[in-house]
Design an enzyme around this catalytic site. Structure first.
Site, PDB file in Angstrom:
ATOM      1  CB  VAL A  60      24.821 -29.647  10.015  1.00 42.92           C
ATOM      2  CG1 VAL A  60      23.620 -30.411  10.550  1.00 42.92           C
ATOM      3  CG2 VAL A  60      25.669 -29.074  11.153  1.00 42.92           C
ATOM      4  CG  ASN A  86      17.754 -29.265  17.688  1.00 40.25           C
ATOM      5  OD1 ASN A  86      17.381 -28.420  18.493  1.00 40.25           O
ATOM      6  ND2 ASN A  86      18.538 -30.280  18.040  1.00 40.25           N
ATOM      7  CB  SER A 138      19.066 -18.351  20.642  1.00 41.76           C
ATOM      8  OG  SER A 138      19.244 -17.996  22.004  1.00 41.76           O
ATOM      9  CE1 TYR A 151      24.135 -21.362  20.565  1.00 36.81           C
ATOM     10  CE2 TYR A 151      23.069 -19.583  21.783  1.00 36.81           C
ATOM     11  CZ  TYR A 151      23.011 -20.822  21.172  1.00 36.81           C
ATOM     12  OH  TYR A 151      21.821 -21.517  21.161  1.00 36.81           O
ATOM     13  CB  SER A 154      26.295 -18.606  15.404  1.00 33.63           C
ATOM     14  OG  SER A 154      25.710 -19.087  16.602  1.00 33.63           O
ATOM     15  CE  LYS A 155      21.348 -21.288  17.873  1.00 34.64           C
ATOM     16  NZ  LYS A 155      20.669 -22.350  17.104  1.00 34.64           N
ATOM     17  CB  ILE A 184      15.288 -25.023  26.487  1.00 37.53           C
ATOM     18  CG1 ILE A 184      14.567 -23.927  25.683  1.00 37.53           C
ATOM     19  CG2 ILE A 184      14.516 -26.339  26.481  1.00 37.53           C
ATOM     20  CD1 ILE A 184      13.200 -23.546  26.199  1.00 37.53           C
TER      21      ILE A 184
END
Length: 280
Positions: A60, A86, A138, A151, A154-155, A184
């Site tokens: 990606v 994803n 998220s 993180y 970024s989300k 998850i």
């Protein structure tokens, strides 16, 4: 075969949620393309043998790789009906010490990687005036946590871009769905833990245990099963009217409450949770 839904999923290595998305789509009789970086191609062999899923190399972070993978699908089937963005990596550590190149890598894969796929797929969907794009965010993109700023940010970018894309792509008949997973159970947490172990913190040495705790946070006993999560998302995405947003999984209720709480309540909760309520 011409009537089957053609779906492309990124980040499909075994043990991850992408792997389960592919199985769930195949169960719905979709023509599924599972993709991942070259080093992980062998992780997708089981999908091909047991579910009829086709495996593709796709990085990606590379325009060339993305274009090549999409061209393979278009040349074979003439269209891509569903894209599930994803692919992602974890990134844990204090923002004041985490190397910038690691933060850049998280943003490049988690946020710009999704947009790269969107930009290359949209012309094909727009030409047909149909398509579903699923961007995976998220709960921490809505409510950032200590030790996870890289993180989380970024989300948060994924959420912002997805909300804009949903409106910008509507005139072309393209649905854009924002998926907001809670905790998850997958191999995501263990991969993140390996990276944390490679760091020697300086200022934050006294917090090393709390930082590791943040790395494990999504993989507790109560975490939602990845297969159940994937089936839930796929059923919604393939419905006649896909929702704008799918929020599902362990801890989504807690994060919904935190998102509406005053900042001092949120700060108090996370300070206690991740050992930041003490002075050094």
């Amino acid at each position: 075969m011409g009537d089957r839904i053609v779906a492309l999923v990124t980040g499909c290595a075994k043990g991850g949620i992408g792997h389960e998305y592919c199985k769930a789509l195949a169960e719905q009789d979709c023509q599924v393309f599972a993709s991942d970086i070259p080093q992980r191609m062998k992780d997708m062999l089981e999908l091909a043998s047991s579910h009829g899923v086709e495996a593709l190399e796709l990085d990606v972070t590379s325009d060339e790789s993305v274009v090549s993978a999409i061209e393979v699908i278009i040349s074979r089937y003439g269209r891509i009906d569903v894209l599930i963005n994803n692919a992602g990596i974890g990134s844990v550590g204090p923002l004041a010490e985490l190397p910038l190149e690691l933060i850049q890598k998280a943003w490049e894969i988690n946020a710009l990687g999704q947009l790269r796929l969107v930009q290359k797929v949209v012309p094909h969907m727009a030409a047909r005036r149909s398509g579903n794009i699923v961007n995976v965010g998220s709960v921490v993109g809505m409510v950032p946590t200590p030790w996870g700023g890289s993180y989380c940010s970024s989300k948060a970018a994924v959420h912002a871009m997805t909300d804009a894309l949903r409106l910008e792509l509507r005139p072309f008949g393209i649905n854009v769905v924002k998926v907001v997973p809670g905790a998850i159970r997958s191999n995501f947490g263990s991969a993140t833990m390996e990276k944390i172990g490679a760091h020697q913190w300086s200022l934050y040495k006294p917090f090393a245990e709390a930082i590791e705790e943040r790395g494990r946070a999504s993989q507790g006993l109560k975490s939602t099963d990845a297969a159940a999560f994937a089936r839930h998302v796929v059923s919604k995405v393939l419905s006649p009217r896909p929702p704008r947003q799918i929020v599902f999984g362990h801890m989504t209720g807690l994060f919904a409450v935190l998102s509406w709480s005053p900042l001092w309540v949120r700060d108090l909760f996370f300070s206690n949770r991740f050992s930041l309520n003490r002075k050094l």
